[in-house]
Design an enzyme around this catalytic site. Structure first.
Site, PDB file in Angstrom:
ATOM      1  N   LYS A  69       4.171  -6.565   6.835  1.00  0.00           N
ATOM      2  CA  LYS A  69       3.660  -5.517   7.732  1.00  0.00           C
ATOM      3  C   LYS A  69       3.388  -4.200   6.989  1.00  0.00           C
ATOM      4  O   LYS A  69       2.432  -3.497   7.290  1.00  0.00           O
ATOM      5  CB  LYS A  69       4.649  -5.262   8.878  1.00  0.00           C
ATOM      6  CG  LYS A  69       4.733  -6.422   9.860  1.00  0.00           C
ATOM      7  CD  LYS A  69       5.669  -6.087  11.011  1.00  0.00           C
ATOM      8  CE  LYS A  69       5.866  -7.291  11.923  1.00  0.00           C
ATOM      9  NZ  LYS A  69       6.647  -6.989  13.115  1.00  0.00           N
ATOM     10  N   ASP A 106       4.255  -3.624  18.402  1.00  0.00           N
ATOM     11  CA  ASP A 106       5.610  -4.048  18.803  1.00  0.00           C
ATOM     12  C   ASP A 106       6.167  -3.132  19.898  1.00  0.00           C
ATOM     13  O   ASP A 106       6.764  -3.589  20.872  1.00  0.00           O
ATOM     14  CB  ASP A 106       6.561  -4.046  17.596  1.00  0.00           C
ATOM     15  CG  ASP A 106       6.275  -5.212  16.656  1.00  0.00           C
ATOM     16  OD1 ASP A 106       5.786  -6.251  17.135  1.00  0.00           O
ATOM     17  OD2 ASP A 106       6.548  -5.083  15.449  1.00  0.00           O
TER      18      ASP A 106
END
Ligand code: NAP
Length: 282
Positions: A69, A106
């Site tokens: 990420k 998220d």
């Protein structure tokens, strides 16, 4: 790789157990869209080159999972506010001029889940208590501050990690060690478990909920089992609870919309499909 259909994928290492293909596959079928969503395992030594030359992959976009990420975010030409703040991107797309854009969804997934299953949860945002200080906690602290929680306490076994998040997000976030839990529970309007404790195969989350007001919303981002002991114990004393499966499903929504042009819904059929795949009973 064929370019006939828009194609996206989960990228990371490993990706074999990711549920993302099942989620996006369900939405593609539901909406009758000509698109594909696959898996691309990106070996760590090739990750930088892969994301830097993303347009050569044949994908129009991707999800990114651990451990890439941060590498993905560093390779982007543009990042949304969440990805910029966290230095981590989980959703990528190429814009019209071929520039790589990144978002971190998220936190949006966490919010989308609570918005759907507990619609008034942030009507009077007060004090939140977040257990854990890993990657998920960082996204959730960002999300809670975006909804104007006045104070976000972060409690973690390794207090320095909680402190790092608190330093990053400013004076509304306060880091503590585990020993402060009892006192902090007394003031909490929202309790969130972001540790891996309580997950099948991990140690239990042992916490005495007695000081927590029964009006406080309790949510756990662990979703295997779906009803963790934390949620079970909270519900037994009358607290409202929300399980963590919806966070996984809602974080996928913005990517699908970018790549395939339709904003999909998190519906009961999708929940059931993923639960069946996880071997978890509802
Ligand atoms: P992570 O970065 O590895 O963080 C793990 C956290 O759990 C840390 O705060 C760690 O504390 C704590 N922890 C682990 N073992 C512990 C123990 N024995 N005692 C006390 N604390 C312990 O992981 P993450 O990415 O944040 O994910 C955390 C959990 O959330 C995982 O179970 C993951 O599956 C779940 N998750 C769910 C979703 C969803 O969509 N629902 C999304 C992301 C993650 P230390 O810092 O002290 O090690």
């Amino acid at each position: 790789m064929s370019n006939i259909f828009p194609k996206a994928a989960i990228t990371g290492h490993p990706v074999a157990h990711s549920r993302s293909p099942l989620i996006h596959g369900y939405w593609l079928k539901k909406h009758g869209l000509a698109g594909e969503y696959g898996r691309v395992d990106v070996a760590p030594e090739t990750a930088e080159a892969f994301y830097r030359n993303f347009s050569a992959s044949g994908l129009i976009g991707a999800n990114v999972t651990v451990p890439h990420k941060e590498t993905a975010a560093a390779s982007c030409d543009w990042l949304d506010e969440a990805a910029r703040t966290m230095g981590a991107a989980n959703t990528l797309w190429l814009d019209e001029s071929g520039k790589l854009c990144g978002a971190n969804t998220d936190g949006l997934g966490f919010l989308g889940n609570l918005d759907q299953l507990s619609p008034d949860w942030d009507n009077a945002p007060g004090t939140a208590l977040v257990l854990g200080a890993g990657g998920a906690a960082r996204a959730i602290v960002w999300a809670l501050l975006s909804r104007k929680f006045t104070t976000v306490h972060i409690v973690n076994r390794t207090q320095e990690k909680a402190q790092r998040i608190a330093d990053e997000f400013g004076s509304k976030t306060i880091a503590h060690g585990w020993e402060k839990l009892g006192k902090l529970l007394e003031e909490a309007d929202l309790l969130v478990n972001t540790t891996s404790l309580g997950m099948t195969g991990k140690p239990p989350l042992e916490i005495d909920l007695a000081p927590l007001p029964t009006t406080a919303l309790v949510t756990d981002i662990v979703y295997v089992p779906l009803e963790t002991d934390l949620l079970k114990n909270a519900a037994a004393r009358g607290n409202p609870t929300v399980d963590g499966l919806g966070m996984l499903l809602h974080q996928a929504v913005p990517g699908f919309e970018r790549w395939f042009g339709v904003r999909p819904e998190v519906d009961d059929t999708l929940r059931a499909l993923i639960l069946e795949d996880l071997g978890v009973s509802a």
